[in-house]
Design an enzyme around this catalytic site. Structure first.
Site: not given
Ligand code: GPV
Length: 832
Positions: A367, A558-559, A564, A666, A670
């Protein structure tokens, strides 16, 4: 109603309004223990949840029994995070009894929406990764796939975020404080999990060298099951979460010595294992307790999976035909060594056979490419905490490196990169390499991310195993994110194309032809406006700021992460603020900038950006010279529940990460599905969103991933030159550095300015600023033309069908898991 239900005294299964009402009144008295006059909103929530739960238990047992009787191949989704949020609205909608429930409550003088508000938000995850796992659970159940989620039942979910003087402050999140009506404790489902100790070598019955793990500390993993209701309520799968329990020796052993308090203290310490979710998103601290959490839930899950398998089988040859295990990132990757240990040490399987079984069973999803997020546990810690696993990892590594092509080619650089052990500095176990090697398939989460995986982190492995890497672009569940969260739009869509889209989101493409229909546009706008009013009320409640419903709702939720680039967004807001003040006679498009997101408690830069946004908001929102044309709000405590209010109300979706850094995203999906236009870089799934919605219906700006790569490699980028040549950027930065937004502490933002200048602007905020401002201008210009804007918004909704997590999950099922839909059998059900 089912015939088998009729004889029961209490209509625990009735789905009609009267039956529901009677159940509510029964439950309130006999299980919650209150009468209607004394009942609080929370009592009513528990009452309704328990009554709804009754209505899914039969289907749940039917589903589980069918899988068992057919010995169906199951998929096990192992994830340290499940960001599921509230479940009442979801259960009602997927069971199809929302209206009946609303009416039943009406008759008691209660409002369903109020009852829903009493449910805590289950935040057993940080962000995208955890929410993806939750969407996948919904899709597996809705597609009738035999899928189980396995994770940890954290007593404390992700911290509650509050702002104090504009700074983030964290509070414990006590979601279980008043009990959890959705979970079924399974005190009999209990597995031992060991830590520490040492490994003893011995000769087995046929004289072979063998190993046993001795003198270890033991913890028990106890199961809690939560039903996962698929759309239509036919398939009801299971999310099994583990909670740490001290063994009985702990409870009574020391007690006999008279050291009672010590025993109790030990018990508490042991049970800390499942106490709290680590609040870091995509970064790894290297903390021992975290490693123990990872092993704890992985070991318990594997023991449970093998127990289930052995109900039908006497050897492990067909394990890969009966179980697929998906590793959600590397957090459960220790499972590869654990399955080897269970098969070899406990079940006497030979090494080579065990390895073939292991690899055929596991698959791994990556991820992120961020180096700081790639887990690498110190060898010395691993040796201490999991001594047998460390041996097994060495063995896997030795066998692999001996056979690798790199060795044949005499390429030592490549060989050291392929190693499971990073030998530079303090030696570490590379969990990504272990996960790759121990899996038959490895996937990225967007087309771009998967390509970059091949070119960067896993380039050497890709050369070694060219068939292993594959792409599975993420998706989102249309049930929670459109059907449930956006009822005005959902009703409008259904009125035109029927409700087939809820189950098959590709059908939503039928809306495209309505984009030119003026009446439909008007209704689409009306739905959006309703959602914006609801959000405006929420903003007023949460922040005290009044925003204009008819302003452009520009949303970044988002975080908080430097990559970002919330900083890019707030800098553009300052530039816009200056323009508005400079040109008070121009008729500006009113804009409301909406931010929300948590920062990891130890991520100082992200917390400073939060403070900056709050400081800028305070100045801008109180400046009469902009005539309410610009408002900035940072909503506290972003979570799934807040997202359900925000997503439907957005006009513009900010997806502005430095290209190449966001694996997928994601939230972008949404927002677009709910009719927001995206302003974004060509990063992650934005690339594919552009392909689907069409380049005329999205605002793309900024450097591409390739350009970012080249720019960083050339070293030829000087942010000071960029700043000097852009007066509006320079002015915005000067205002920050001279304390315009922080008169009480003018130097507060020095670290941010430093990072953007001498720090080299790693995230290329300054490099993308001018292009970003132009894209923002284009968005504001378009917003003046409400007909054109609405047309494009409709085309976004209509063209997002492919981003359903149902599509994603079926790709996993057919291309990775070889798992097929199984229709639950309902033995006693007869039509009446
Ligand atoms: I590695 N992501 C997350 O939320 N936490 C993590 O520890 C890690 C990846 C996220 C990515 O940052 C996003 O781009 C992605 O859409 C999401 O994982 C789901 O795949």
């Amino acid at each position: 109603m089912d015939a088998r239900y009729k004889s029961r005294e209490i209509e625990r299964r009735s789905l009609d309004v009267d039956g529901l009402k009677r159940s509510f009144l029964e439950w309130l008295v006999y299980s919650v223990g209150k009468d209607a006059r004394a009942a609080t909103r929370r009592d009513w929530f528990h009452t309704v949840a328990l009554a709804v739960r009754d209505r899914l238990v039969d289907r749940w047992m039917d589903t589980t029994r069918t899988y068992y009787q057919q010995d169906a191949k199951r998929v096990y989704y192992l994830s340290l995070e499940f960001l599921i949020g509230r479940l009442l609205t979801n259960s009602l909608a997927n069971l199809g009894i929302t209206d009946q429930c609303r009416q039943a409550l009406d008759r008691i003088g209660l409002n369903l929406d109020d009852v829903v508000e009493a449910e805590p938000d289950a935040a057993l995850g940080n962000g995208g990764l955890g929410r993806l796992a939750a969407c996948f659970l919904d899709s597996m159940a809705s597609e009738a796939l035999p899928g189980y989620g396995y994770g940890i039942r954290y007593e404390f979910g992700l911290f509650e975020q509050r702002f104090e003087h504009g700074w983030q402050v964290e509070y414990p999140e006590q979601w279980l404080q008043f009990g959890n009506p959705w979970e079924f404790p399974r005190p009999e489902v209990l597995y031992p999990v060991q830590f520490y100790g040492r490994v003893e070598e011995f000769r087995d019955s046929v004289g072979e060298r063998a190993y046993r793990w001795v003198d270890a500390e033991r913890v028990l993993a106890m199961a809690y099951d939560t039903p996962v209701v698929g759309y239509g309520g036919d398939t009801i799968n299971t999310l099994r979460l583990w909670s740490a329990r001290a063994t009985r020796d702990f409870n009574f052993g020391h007690f006999n010595d008279g050291a009672y308090m010590k025993a109790v203290e030990q018990k508490v310490l042991t049970e800390n294992l499942s106490r709290v979710l680590y609040p870091n998103d995509a970064t790894e601290g290297g903390k021992e307790l975290r490693l123990k959490q990872e092993y704890f839930f992985t070991s318990a899950s594997l023991q449970d999976i093998l127990r289930r398998y052995l109900q039908h089988h006497s050897n492990f040859d067909s394990l890969p035909d009966k179980a697929a295990i998906q590793l959600n990132d590397t957090h459960p990757a220790i499972g590869i060594a654990e399955l080897m240990r269970l098969l070899v040490d406990q079940h006497g399987v030979t090494w080579d056979k065990a390895w073939d079984i292991t690899r055929a069973t596991f698959s791994y999803t990556n991820h992120t490419l961020l180096p700081e997020a790639l887990e690498a546990w110190p060898v010395r810690m691993m040796e201490r905490v999991l001594p047998r696993h460390m041996q097994i990892i060495y063995e896997i590594n030795a066998k692999f490196l001996n056979r690798s092509k790199a060795r044949a080619a005499g390429d030592n650089g490549r060989l050291s990169r392929l190693s499971l052990i990073d030998e530079r500095g303090d030696r570490r176990v590379r969990m990504g390499n272990l996960a790759f090697l121990g899996s038959h398939k490895v996937n990225g989460v967007s087309a771009l991310h998967t390509e970059l995986m091949k070119q960067t982190v896993f380039a050497d492995f890709h050369a070694e195993f060219p068939e292993r890497i594959n792409n599975k672009t993420n998706g989102i569940t249309p049930r929670r994110w459109l059907h449930q969260a956006n009822q005005p739009l959902a009703a409008l869509i259904t009125s035109r194309i029927g409700n087939g889209w809820i189950k098959d989101l590709s059908q939503i493409s039928a809306l495209a032809e309505k984009a030119d229909d003026l009446v439909f546009r008007e209704e689409f706008r009306r739905a959006k406006r309703k959602n914006k009013k609801r959000l405006a009320a929420y903003i007023a409640r949460q922040t005290g700021v009044d925003v204009q419903v008819d302003s452009l709702f520009d949303v970044q939720v988002k975080r908080m992460h430097e990559y970002k680039r919330q900083l890019l967004n707030i800098l553009q807001a300052i530039a816009l603020y200056n323009e508005m003040r400079d040109n008070p006679t121009v008729s500006w498009v009113p804009v409301t900038k909406i931010f929300a997101g948590k920062a990891a408690p130890s991520y100082h830069m992200a917390k400073l950006i939060i403070k900056l946004i709050n400081d800028v908001a305070k100045v801008v929102n109180h400046d009469p010279s902009v005539h309410d044309n610009l408002k900035i709000v940072l909503l506290p405590n972003y979570n799934v529940t807040a997202a359900e209010i925000i997503m439907p109300a957005a006009d513009l979706s900010e997806q502005i990460s430095t290209a190449g850094m966001e694996a997928s995203g994601t939230g972008n999906m949404k927002l677009a599905l709910n009719g927001a236009l995206t302003i974004g870089t060509l990063d992650g799934a934005n690339v594919e969103i552009r392909e689907h919605v069409g380049e005329d219906n999205i605002f793309i700006f900024g450097l591409t991933a390739e350009e970012v790569n080249d720019l960083r490699a050339s070293g030829g980028f000087n942010p000071r030159d960029v700043i000097a040549s852009n007066p509006s950027l320079k002015r915005a930065l000067d205002m920050i550095s001279t304390g315009v937004f922080s008169p009480d502490d003018p130097h507060r933002y020095h670290p941010i300015l430093q990072a953007l200048t001498d720090g080299g602007d790693h995230f290329l905020v300054t490099a993308d600023f001018s292009d970003y401002c132009q894209a923002q201008q284009a968005a504001m210009d378009l917003y003046r033309d409400q007909e054109e804007w609405t047309r494009k918004a409709i085309l976004n909704t209509a063209n997002m069908g492919w981003f359903s997590s149902d599509r994603t999950i079926m790709e996993y099922a057919t291309e990775i898991w070889d798992v097929h839909p199984v229709k639950p059998e309902h033995p006693a059900e007869t039509e009446t």
